[in-house]
Every structure is written in C-alpha cells, then in structure tokens.
Enzyme design. Sequence first.
Site, PDB file in Angstrom:
ATOM      1  CE1 TYR A 114     177.770   0.141   0.935  1.00 12.36           C
ATOM      2  CE2 TYR A 114     180.017   0.972   0.757  1.00 12.36           C
ATOM      3  CZ  TYR A 114     178.809   0.638   0.164  1.00 12.36           C
ATOM      4  OH  TYR A 114     178.635   0.822  -1.188  1.00 12.36           O
ATOM      5  N   GLY A 142     165.009  -4.833 -10.296  1.00  9.46           N
ATOM      6  CA  GLY A 142     165.135  -4.113 -11.561  1.00  9.46           C
ATOM      7  C   GLY A 142     164.875  -4.962 -12.788  1.00  9.46           C
ATOM      8  CD  GLU A 190     173.759  -8.543  -8.980  1.00 10.11           C
ATOM      9  OE1 GLU A 190     173.383  -8.039  -7.897  1.00 10.11           O
ATOM     10  OE2 GLU A 190     173.609  -7.983 -10.083  1.00 10.11           O
TER      11      GLU A 190
END
Length: 257
Positions: free
Chosen positions: A15, A119, A185
């Site tokens: 990352y 989403g 999350e």
Amino acid sequence: MTMKIGILYICTGKYYSFWEDFYNSSEKYFLSGIEKKYFVFTDSTKIIKSHNVEIIHQDNLGWPFNTLYRYRMFLRIGGELKNFDYIIFLNANCKFIDYISLTDFFGLNKNLVACIHPGFFNKDKSEFTYEKRKKSKAFIENGYYYFPGGIMGGDANIFLNICKSLNYDIEYDLNNGIIAIWHDESYWNAHLNNNYQEIKDDLHILSPSYLYPEGWSIPFEKKVILRDKSKYIDIKGIKETHQKQTSILKKIRLIFP
C-alpha cells in the site's frame, strides 16, 4: 490560535505505492492554508520523514488485521494526537482532485465526520451490510445510514475516545472468536448508528463525493477519488496468502497478548 489538523494514514505492505499521490494531492487541494501533519503507519522504508510527515513503524499484520487494528494503531500516538484540533483518517488509495475547505469537510460546529458509502447511497436499509450477529459488539439491529471506513474522524479528543471504545469492542469480540463482517468498518457503523440520536447534531455527514470510486458513475461531484486498488496491487493475492480467521486469531494473540 492556529488550527492544526492531524491526518492518519496506514500503508503497510504494497500500500505504500499510494502515498506519493495521496500526499501531493492533499497538499494541493485539502484544507489549503491550514497546518496539517501526516502520521504514516507503515513498514516501508521508501516514505521519508519531513517537517509535516511523521513515520510510525507498523508491522504488516496481514488481512484483516491491518485494517481491523486501526484503532489500536491510532491510540499508540494518542498523546501526540490530542494536541490537534481535528484528526482524520483516510484510506490509503484516496486522491484529492478538487479543493476542499475546513467547513466543507468538518462542517460548522460539528465534532465528528463520516461519509455516506458510495455503494449504498441509493439502497434500502434492509440491504445495508451491518453486522447481524447479536453476540458481536458491532451488532446493529435498526440503523440509519451505512458509512464506509475510508473516512472517519473529528475533534481529536472525542475521536480518540471513540477509538478506545471501538478497540475494546474489537478485543472483546476477538476473545469470543468473532470478527465483524466488515472489520473496523462494522464497529464504526455500530457506534454511529447505535448512538445516532445522541450524536446526530454533532455529526457532519459527507456525500459520496468524498469517496468516489474510480471508474464509477454516480450522481455526485468528484472531490476525492477512491482509486481501484486492484489496478495497483494484488488484493486477491494478499487475502489468499493468509489462513482462515481461526488460525489468524491464534497468531495475533501471540503478537498482542
């Protein structure tokens, strides 16, 4: 008194490749004229410390603990973060593409900031992928919104107290053999939704403009692009190289007894 913003950034493993674009775009577009300091949690030696970049060595814990243990990571430097007015975490693959002011991002007289998931902005609540196991600390029975983990933050002291609470909940679940469906999350959603009536006046909710997935077409102005990680790193390979959750739990308890 000078406003100070702490930006939290995690980029272990591959990352690190997102860092340069994140930093350069943030310096150009994000909170122009306001003092910002970046706290980069990484195992990479390719990211260089500077006047506004602090490197915090972070071992690569594998999937899903690189993300699940984010609150634990932040608390490692909690003493320093308390010196800031606001602290904010953004996903490693974020890239700013338009100017964003302090009021745009943190609102007026707000203590917390979260974002509507791109989403789920047009989905019925019955489709929200909350944690449904009642034994989990991340359990949500009837929520209000679905928030991504890609943006989270607010007043430094308030957010750090939330991190302490969520870290406790994660450890509680781990000790009972539970990992919430969407990791960190899920716990973020549980806090915001289960306490929504109490915190709604202090919560600034951003539109999906601030986490606009690369290649998507949704009815929002693009402010922050969420780059497609699969174009840059082997996401599937990262996940497949790790064992099932039960065996990972045993390993992680040896690292963090």
